[in-house]
Scaffold this active site. Structure first.
Site, PDB file in Angstrom:
ATOM      1  N   HIS A  28     -13.577  -1.536  -5.751  1.00 24.83           N
ATOM      2  CA  HIS A  28     -14.810  -1.339  -4.970  1.00 24.83           C
ATOM      3  C   HIS A  28     -14.816   0.034  -4.286  1.00 24.83           C
ATOM      4  O   HIS A  28     -13.796   0.703  -4.205  1.00 24.83           O
ATOM      5  CB  HIS A  28     -14.935  -2.440  -3.897  1.00 24.83           C
ATOM      6  CG  HIS A  28     -13.884  -2.350  -2.839  1.00 24.83           C
ATOM      7  ND1 HIS A  28     -12.609  -2.843  -3.018  1.00 24.83           N
ATOM      8  CD2 HIS A  28     -13.889  -1.788  -1.606  1.00 24.83           C
ATOM      9  CE1 HIS A  28     -11.888  -2.609  -1.941  1.00 24.83           C
ATOM     10  NE2 HIS A  28     -12.640  -1.945  -1.062  1.00 24.83           N
ATOM     11  N   ASP A  30     -16.019   1.664  -0.489  1.00 21.23           N
ATOM     12  CA  ASP A  30     -16.332   1.194   0.863  1.00 21.23           C
ATOM     13  C   ASP A  30     -17.715   1.713   1.259  1.00 21.23           C
ATOM     14  O   ASP A  30     -18.033   2.879   0.997  1.00 21.23           O
ATOM     15  CB  ASP A  30     -15.289   1.714   1.861  1.00 21.23           C
ATOM     16  CG  ASP A  30     -13.917   1.086   1.631  1.00 21.23           C
ATOM     17  OD1 ASP A  30     -13.821   0.127   0.845  1.00 21.23           O
ATOM     18  OD2 ASP A  30     -12.946   1.566   2.234  1.00 21.23           O
ATOM     19  N   ARG A  94       2.027  -8.837   1.866  1.00 21.36           N
ATOM     20  CA  ARG A  94       1.709  -7.488   2.333  1.00 21.36           C
ATOM     21  C   ARG A  94       0.637  -7.568   3.423  1.00 21.36           C
ATOM     22  O   ARG A  94      -0.277  -8.388   3.333  1.00 21.36           O
ATOM     23  CB  ARG A  94       1.187  -6.681   1.143  1.00 21.36           C
ATOM     24  CG  ARG A  94       0.561  -5.376   1.506  1.00 21.36           C
ATOM     25  CD  ARG A  94       0.235  -4.583   0.255  1.00 21.36           C
ATOM     26  NE  ARG A  94      -0.471  -3.397   0.642  1.00 21.36           N
ATOM     27  CZ  ARG A  94      -1.789  -3.263   0.590  1.00 21.36           C
ATOM     28  NH1 ARG A  94      -2.540  -4.240   0.154  1.00 21.36           N
ATOM     29  NH2 ARG A  94      -2.351  -2.145   0.987  1.00 21.36           N
TER      30      ARG A  94
HETATM   31  O1  LIG Z   1      -5.584  -3.618   1.654  1.00 26.18           O
HETATM   32  C1  LIG Z   1      -5.817  -2.446   1.452  1.00 26.18           C
HETATM   33  O2  LIG Z   1      -4.942  -1.581   1.527  1.00 26.18           O
HETATM   34  C2  LIG Z   1      -7.215  -2.007   1.080  1.00 26.18           C
HETATM   35  C3  LIG Z   1      -8.312  -2.881   1.632  1.00 26.18           C
HETATM   36  C4  LIG Z   1      -9.675  -2.338   1.293  1.00 26.18           C
HETATM   37  O3  LIG Z   1      -9.850  -1.556   0.412  1.00 26.18           O
HETATM   38  C5  LIG Z   1     -10.862  -2.760   2.086  1.00 26.18           C
HETATM   39  O4  LIG Z   1     -10.760  -3.694   2.897  1.00 26.18           O
HETATM   40  O5  LIG Z   1     -11.943  -2.156   1.914  1.00 26.18           O
HETATM   41 FE   LIG Z   2     -11.833  -0.700   0.476  1.00 23.88          FE
END
Ligand SMILES: O=C(O)CCC(=O)C(=O)O
Ligand SMILES: [Fe+2]
Length: 161
Positions: A28, A30, A94
């Site tokens: 995706h 952001d 993680r």
């Molecule tokens: O967990 C991650 O390092 C990325 C999370 C992510 O891309 C998001 O929440 O938009």
């Molecule tokens: Fe993201």
């Protein structure tokens, strides 16, 4: 989990370990201006460059700063968004902290006049943060025409209104 600092939400994301390869988040972009990520010492974040997925080396002492669609629009396309995803580790859980920076809800996102000229015409129409969020929730588009698709959607919406 969602915490709020002023109008800026921080989300703690926990990816529980899975024995097989699984995606923690689909690929995706952001919708934010910027996303600041802090990762623990377990890798999982990947970015797509020239059609290949690359892992971001985890570093507890560093932040990963992601350019979001809003920043790409406000820079009139000079700063590019980057497709990314999180993959789940098969040995360790993680944790990642994501700090999503959005424009104020009532502010119009528009590039400064210095970034628009004959050679660099306006790429995207004016919009507000909530409109981009509404689009992102309704049409989760993970292709490079993401902002273009949003522009078309915005036009249709304005015609209807
Ligand atoms: O967990 C991650 O390092 C990325 C999370 C992510 O891309 C998001 O929440 O938009
Ligand atoms: Fe993201």
């Amino acid at each position: 989990m969602l915490h709020h600092i002023g109008s800026m939400p921080i989300r703690e994301i926990i990816y529980h370990k899975k024995p097989e390869f699984t995606l923690g988040t689909e690929p995706h972009y952001d919708p934010t201006s910027l996303t600041v990520l802090h990762q623990d010492s377990v890798s999982g974040l990947q970015v797509l460059v020239d059609n290949e997925w690359y892992s971001i080396r985890q570093n507890f002492n560093a932040f990963v700063v992601n350019i979001g669609n809003t920043f790409m629009a406000v820079s009139n396309g000079r700063y590019k968004i980057c497709l990314h995803r999180a993959v789940v580790n098969n040995k360790t859980t993680r944790k990642s902290l994501a700090f999503f920076i959005y424009p104020d809800k009532d502010k119009v996102v528009s590039p400064p006049t210095e970034l628009v000229d004959y050679n660099n015409p306006r790429l995207y129409p004016d919009f507000t943060g909530p409109a981009l969020l509404e689009f992102t929730k309704k049409h989760h588009r993970a292709d490079t025409n993401n902002l273009h698709a949003f522009s078309m959607w915005l036009q249709d919406k304005n015609v209807e209104a």
